[in-house]
Design an enzyme around this catalytic site. Structure first.
Site, short mmCIF file in Angstrom:
data_model
loop_
_atom_site.label_atom_id
_atom_site.label_comp_id
_atom_site.label_asym_id
_atom_site.label_seq_id
_atom_site.Cartn_x
_atom_site.Cartn_y
_atom_site.Cartn_z
N ASP A 424 0.85 -1.18 0.00
CA ASP A 424 0.00 0.00 0.00
C ASP A 424 0.89 1.24 0.00
O ASP A 424 1.60 1.51 0.97
CB ASP A 424 -0.90 -0.03 1.25
CG ASP A 424 -1.96 1.06 1.25
OD1 ASP A 424 -1.75 2.10 0.60
OD2 ASP A 424 -2.99 0.86 1.93
N HIS A 425 0.82 1.99 -1.10
CA HIS A 425 1.73 3.13 -1.25
C HIS A 425 1.39 4.27 -0.30
O HIS A 425 2.20 5.19 -0.11
CB HIS A 425 1.66 3.63 -2.70
CG HIS A 425 2.90 4.36 -3.14
ND1 HIS A 425 4.12 4.24 -2.49
CD2 HIS A 425 3.12 5.22 -4.16
CE1 HIS A 425 5.02 4.99 -3.09
NE2 HIS A 425 4.44 5.61 -4.11
N ARG A 426 0.22 4.24 0.34
CA ARG A 426 -0.11 5.24 1.35
C ARG A 426 0.72 5.04 2.61
O ARG A 426 0.95 5.98 3.39
CB ARG A 426 -1.60 5.18 1.71
CG ARG A 426 -2.54 5.52 0.58
CD ARG A 426 -3.97 5.23 0.95
NE ARG A 426 -4.19 3.82 1.26
CZ ARG A 426 -5.36 3.30 1.63
NH1 ARG A 426 -6.41 4.09 1.74
NH2 ARG A 426 -5.46 2.01 1.88
N ILE A 428 3.69 2.70 2.60
CA ILE A 428 5.07 2.33 2.28
C ILE A 428 5.47 2.99 0.97
O ILE A 428 4.76 2.87 -0.04
CB ILE A 428 5.18 0.80 2.14
CG1 ILE A 428 4.77 0.11 3.45
CG2 ILE A 428 6.58 0.40 1.73
CD1 ILE A 428 4.40 -1.33 3.29
#
Length: 452
Positions: A424-426, A428
């Site tokens: 999850d780019h939010r 990591i």
């Protein structure tokens, strides 16, 4: 009315200790035969326990979160007498204002509250005290407003709607007494996407403006066969769609040299046979993953509901995707950090067998902190696994192959394992993702690093 009778959980197959996820009635409610009383959830499916006959709820014996099995008493139900049944049917929508029900046709005059005192001159004077409560009843005319009725939903359904970014008051309920079901929320999202309604939001609040799904008559082009999706695929499909749409995925690829790891695994074969287990590469990969999670704890976390903080978990429960005839399920191996490879291998064998036999219970598939999807037994190389919310990362493992690797002097055959890490780019960023998979690669190349 007759004496209250206990209502029991009926035959629900081989399942035991199934959690109650919804209680649909309360003491004093009038119910009809076959009307749902409680909802149970097992093996990613839900089942509702119906009323065996018409009656009035006298006492609840269970609450949300309780575990029940076949024969568990859930409530006591007082059977309705035939003489009062018609009256009960009229009163069901507004049971508290039963005397006012006959005056329902006069509802247009309800705005004239002063006429309410005239109501006491109605058949029963004792109802005069109830007439003053009639001014409170004008809230009943307000009740017909669809939003108030459609907002009747369990905490679980409300949470599900929040995860999808859906305003629960906009959803039409199809359950008993207009109760909103999970299927209603899913239908709302699907309809919103298909009809391209402005303002419809999913997860992050961003609207979709998509063309309607093409409706094609495939039989015009040749013979077709309609095959129903399995129950597991229908249930998990909506969750996968939610996760893919609402989580900004990044997938990091790498390849690990597991030549020594495989040699170590084979060296354990005799001891494993004596212990009655089979050591697979997955058991060792799980231990390596836990070592990496300890070094990078953000990968072992979940976002708070507000999305402004993380729950960093101090336990390591690893979900393992298992392919079954009915579809993909993800049982969870708990406390992997505290277990040896033999114990993990034994549990993997047990849950895999239960998964293929369709005997996994809700407890077997809950509490995961990180997941691994292994396609090693099938084939392929790199792929893009979907993060299993509320987790923030998942590791994809494909089939290992022998490749010639240059060692500085010559090419030597090495066993190479493809890795695919989705996150999850939010939570990591790319740099953290690269560091995690690089560290995991190092551990898999030399399993002794788990001791460091």
């Amino acid at each position: 009315m007759a004496a209250p009778k206990d209502v029991l959980v009926p035959d629900i197959g081989d399942f035991k200790d199934i959690p109650v996820i919804e209680v649909l009635v309360k003491p004093g409610d009038h119910v009809k035969a076959e009307e749902s009383l409680i909802t149970l959830e097992s093996d990613k499916a839900t089942m509702e326990v119906p009323a065996p006959f018409d009656g009035v709820i006298k006492e609840l014996r269970v609450k949300v979160g309780d575990d029940v099995s076949e024969g568990t008493v859930i409530l006591s139900l007082e059977e309705a007498s035939p003489s009062r049944e018609p009256q009960m049917n009229e009163d069901t929508p507004t049971a508290p204002t039963a005397p006012a029900a006959p005056t329902a046709p006069a509802a247009p005059t309800a705005p004239a509250a002063p006429t309410a005192p005239a109501a006491p001159t109605a058949p029963a004077a004792p109802t005069a005290p109830a007439a003053p409560t009639a001014p409170a009843a004008p809230t009943a005319p307000a009740a017909p407003t669809a939003p108030a009725v459609s907002a009747h939903a369990s905490p679980g359904v409300r949470r599900f709607a929040r995860e999808l970014g859906v305003e629960i008051g906009l959803v039409d309920g199809t359950g008993p007494k207009n109760r909103i079901l999970k299927e209603d929320v899913q239908t709302f999202v699907k309809r919103s996407i298909q009809t391209s309604k402005a303002g419809t939001s999913t997860g992050s609040g961003l609207g979709f403006n998509l063309p309607a799904w093409p409706n094609v008559d495939f039989e015009k082009f040749g013979p077709v066969e309609t095959k129903k999706l399995s129950r597991i695929k229908k249930i998990s499909g909506s969750a996968l769609h939610r996760n893919w749409v609402t989580i900004p995925h990044i997938t990091q690829h790498d390849e690990a040299d597991i030549t020594e790891l495989e040699a170590f695994r084979k060296s354990l074969a005799k001891d494993a046979e004596k212990a009655g287990v089979k050591i697979t590469p997955l058991a060792l990969i799980m231990k390596a993953a836990v070592a990496a999670l300890k070094k990078f704890p953000e990968f072992n976390s979940s976002l708070t509901p507000e999305g402004d903080a993380l729950f960093i978990k101090q336990y390591f429960h690893i979900g393992v995707a298992v392919d079954t005839p009915g579809g993909l399920v993800v049982p969870v191996i708990r406390d992997v950090d505290k277990k040896g490879v033999f114990e993990i291998a034994a549990e993997l064998g047990t849950v895999s067998s239960k998964a293929r036999d369709g005997k996994l219970g809700p407890a077997d598939m809950s509490g995961g902190t990180f997941s691994i999807s292994s396609l090693g037994g099938i084939g392929g190389s790199h792929f893009t696994p979907i993060v299993n919310a509320p987790e923030v990362a998942i590791l994809g493992v494909a089939r290992s192959t022998i490749k010639p690797i240059w060692d500085g002097t010559e090419f030597t055959p090495r066993l190479i394992l493809p890795l695919s890490l989705s996150y999850d780019h939010r939570v990591i960023d790319g740099a953290e993702g690269a560091r995690f998979i690089t560290h995991l690669n190092q551990i898999l190349s030399d399993i002794r690093r788990v001791l460091i």
